[in-house]
Scaffold this active site. Structure first.
Site, short mmCIF file in Angstrom:
data_model
loop_
_atom_site.label_atom_id
_atom_site.label_comp_id
_atom_site.label_asym_id
_atom_site.label_seq_id
_atom_site.Cartn_x
_atom_site.Cartn_y
_atom_site.Cartn_z
N GLU A 117 2.41 -2.40 10.21
CA GLU A 117 2.43 -0.99 9.83
C GLU A 117 3.35 -0.20 10.76
O GLU A 117 2.89 0.39 11.75
CB GLU A 117 1.01 -0.43 9.93
CG GLU A 117 0.05 -1.01 8.90
CD GLU A 117 -0.31 0.04 7.87
OE1 GLU A 117 -0.27 -0.27 6.69
OE2 GLU A 117 -0.59 1.19 8.26
N HIS A 125 -5.91 0.84 12.43
CA HIS A 125 -4.83 1.62 11.82
C HIS A 125 -4.20 2.53 12.88
O HIS A 125 -4.90 3.01 13.78
CB HIS A 125 -5.39 2.45 10.66
CG HIS A 125 -4.32 3.07 9.82
ND1 HIS A 125 -3.66 4.20 10.21
CD2 HIS A 125 -3.78 2.70 8.64
CE1 HIS A 125 -2.74 4.50 9.29
NE2 HIS A 125 -2.81 3.60 8.32
P1 PGA Z 1 1.57 5.50 3.30
O1 PGA Z 1 0.39 5.07 4.26
O2 PGA Z 1 1.57 4.55 2.13
O3 PGA Z 1 1.26 6.92 2.91
O4 PGA Z 1 2.83 5.38 4.09
C1 PGA Z 1 0.25 3.72 4.57
C2 PGA Z 1 -0.74 3.52 5.67
O5 PGA Z 1 -1.04 4.47 6.42
O6 PGA Z 1 -1.23 2.42 5.80
#
Ligand code: PGA
Length: 226
Positions: free
Chosen positions: A151, A94
């Site tokens: 992401e 992540h």
């Molecule tokens: P968010 O986070 O839905 O708050 O944008 C998504 C993530 O960090 O994968």
């Protein structure tokens, strides 16, 4: 069936988690869920989710994985420590791990290796810039066994998701680098996200941060994806 992956990050104490589980179980109890739900709570709360994971299509996941096997790695939690929880998925790489914990593509490849050895499916998170280097850090065999989440950092936690056009264009790049892997999108997915994104047949699932924290908001989101 789409995978909806709830990433609680470092939010909630025990009382708040118990409340979440209770409200969520109540909301789904009479519903036929047509999505595959993966709940990734903070590690100390995993045991509170056992009642949820016995329900319908709900799987348990973790937000990270040790890059090492069992041994002298103080502070790390690896597959051996998690055996009793029947973890099916692990988020690895992540952007918050890369940014705040300085993880490299090779660290993440080692985590993928650990997960696959233990029969856990890694959900490898990448930005556009990381796609090729991350794919190259994995073996051919490992690339076949991962799910990949696009992401974009500029859309995480901001309230606005990326455009469908950009999400689908990035899918092509990811599948060129990784092969025909399940393709996940994450970045401000919530009940107001454009329905063409939520219902796109070309997206295999969503990684959800903020919108999973309130069980009713999360449930509303699930109902829009089914
Ligand atoms: P968010 O986070 O839905 O708050 O944008 C998504 C993530 O960090 O994968």
């Amino acid at each position: 069936m789409k995978h909806i992956i709830a990433n609680f990050k470092s939010n909630k104490n025990t009382a708040e988690i118990k409340e979440w589980v209770s409200v969520f179980l109540h909301a789904i109890q009479h519903q036929a869920l047509s999505t595959s739900i993966v709940l990734c709570p903070p590690l100390p709360h995993l045991s509170f989710f056992e009642s949820v994971s016995r329900t319908k299509n709900i799987a348990l996941g973790v937000q990270d994985m040790s890059p090492f096997p069992a041994g002298s790695y103080t502070g790390a939690v690896g597959t051996k420590n998690l055996e009793e929880y029947k973890i099916q998925f692990a988020i690895v790489g992540h952007s918050e791990r890369r940014r705040y914990f300085h993880e490299t593509n090779q660290d993440i490849a080692n985590k993928v290796h650990e997960c696959i050895q233990a029969g856990i499916t890694p959900i490898v998170c990448v930005t556009k810039e990381e796609i090729n280097a991350q794919a190259n850090a994995l073996t051919d065999d490992e690339r076949k066994k991962v799910m990949v989440a696009f992401e974009p950092i500029e859309h995480i936690g901001t309230g606005t998701s990326d455009s469908l056009t950009n999400i689908l264009e990035t899918k092509k790049w990811i599948q060129t680098a990784f092969g025909d892997v399940p393709y996940i999108y994450g970045g401000s997915v919530n009940p107001s996200t454009d329905s063409t994104i939520l219902q796109s047949e070309d997206i295999d699932g969503f990684l959800v941060g903020s919108a999973c924290l309130d069980p009713e908001v999360f449930y509303t989101l699930l109902s829009k994806i089914q």
